[in-house]
Motif scaffolding. Structure first.
Motif, PDB file in Angstrom:
ATOM      1  N   GLN A 133     -12.601  12.757   6.205  1.00 44.30           N
ATOM      2  CA  GLN A 133     -11.768  11.740   5.558  1.00 44.30           C
ATOM      3  C   GLN A 133     -11.561  10.608   6.552  1.00 44.30           C
ATOM      4  O   GLN A 133     -12.284  10.521   7.551  1.00 44.30           O
ATOM      5  N   SER A 136     -10.913  16.589   1.897  1.00 46.57           N
ATOM      6  CA  SER A 136     -11.728  15.392   1.662  1.00 46.57           C
ATOM      7  C   SER A 136     -11.218  14.515   0.524  1.00 46.57           C
ATOM      8  O   SER A 136     -11.635  13.369   0.396  1.00 46.57           O
ATOM      9  N   ARG A 164     -15.959  20.334   5.770  1.00 45.53           N
ATOM     10  CA  ARG A 164     -15.501  18.964   5.506  1.00 45.53           C
ATOM     11  C   ARG A 164     -15.456  18.633   4.020  1.00 45.53           C
ATOM     12  O   ARG A 164     -14.804  17.662   3.624  1.00 45.53           O
ATOM     13  N   ARG A 176     -19.548  15.370  -2.412  1.00 47.72           N
ATOM     14  CA  ARG A 176     -19.666  14.171  -1.566  1.00 47.72           C
ATOM     15  C   ARG A 176     -20.712  13.202  -2.114  1.00 47.72           C
ATOM     16  O   ARG A 176     -21.284  12.399  -1.384  1.00 47.72           O
TER      17      ARG A 176
END
Length: 291
Positions: free
Chosen positions: A24, A205, A199, A254
């Motif tokens: 982030q 995130s 992550r 993502r």
């Protein structure tokens, strides 16, 4: 930007877990002494940007946020059910981060004398207008509540946003009676989900406003060091609509392309009307007594 030391043990000794921009907006580190994971340095977040009601009260986005609060109400009511078992006689209760007042209204219906703490003026006004609630429009350090004034305090999904959680816990201990109970809920980062996703984990995130990432031991240590004794730890999940579940999958991918595709798919088949309770034990709900 401000560099900070560990909020649990005070050490300035850490290992970088995720460089800035990888998980982030913050660089995320882990304390080498007690293992607390936190953003360091902390970047200034304009909290007014999160005042959805103030900026976009008549928009679809606000209605979605309102719907989310209602969808997740059963999760909060499970926490209240346990608290009510500890306090059959009820008493005075403070909810920190009462926002629209939906949960606080339900707490009051079970017999508590309730006060809300909510710094956003417009949502505080919303909770007064719609639920006739007593809401203080301040942050906790500025509220100046009396010593030993509350029997219980509830703080759900707030502590991960605070620049100094220990300061809040000490202030809660001042305003709560000895033997009173604090209920804290926050994402958990000693979960299988975090170990697998890293992550990409959604609570990491999906929100740059999260700046502390607690495990059960690190949150318990913070509470114990600042005047509380942990009595119960529940590993819980969340209720959400099926389209929100797909949104979270998109976040963890993502990939903006996958996010958009899943969002369109969810909207096309009306998944916003289907509710799911997903428990991968990635949330912790801790009940602790004031020493």
């Amino acid at each position: 930007m401000a560099s900070v030391t560990c909020n649990v043990c005070g050490a300035d000794d850490y290992t970088i877990v995720f460089p800035k921009g990888v998980a982030q907006m913050h660089r995320i580190v882990r304390c080498n002494q007690c293992s607390l994971m936190y953003a360091n340095p902390q970047e200034f977040i304009d909290c007014n940007a999160f005042d959805v009601y103030n900026e976009r009260a008549a928009t679809e986005e606000f209605q979605q946020y309102l719907s989310k609060q209602r969808v997740q109400l059963p999760d909060n009511l499970r926490a209240l059910e346990i608290l009510n078992q500890y306090f059959p006689q009820r008493g005075r209760l403070l909810e920190i981060g009462s926002y629209l007042g939906i949960f606080l209204d339900r707490i009051r219906s079970t017999g508590w004398d309730v006060t809300g703490l909510e710094p956003f003026q417009t949502v505080a006004e919303y909770s007064r207008k719609n639920y006739n609630l007593n809401v203080v429009e301040k942050l906790l350090p500025d509220a100046k509540f009396s010593d030993n004034g509350f029997d219980a305090v509830i703080m759900l999904h707030v502590i991960e946003h605070l620049p100094n959680p220990a300061e809040y816990i000490r202030e809660i201990r001042r305003i709560i009676k000895s033997g009173g109970m604090l209920v804290v809920e926050t994402p958990r980062f000693d979960s299988l989900m975090f170990k697998v996703m890293g992550r990409r984990e959604r609570s990491l995130s999906n929100c740059d406003g999260h700046i502390y990432f607690f495990t059960v031991p690190s949150l318990s240590a913070l509470l114990e060091r600042n005047g509380f004794k942990v009595e119960r730890v529940d590993l819980v999940g969340r209720t959400l609509t099926a389209d929100r579940f797909l949104y979270n999958v998109g976040v963890m991918s993502r990939s903006s392309g996958i996010q958009k595709m899943l969002a369109r798919a969810g909207a096309a088949v009306g998944l916003n009307k289907l509710k799911l309770h997903v428990n991968v034990r990635d949330m912790q709900r801790i009940y602790c007594r004031a020493k």
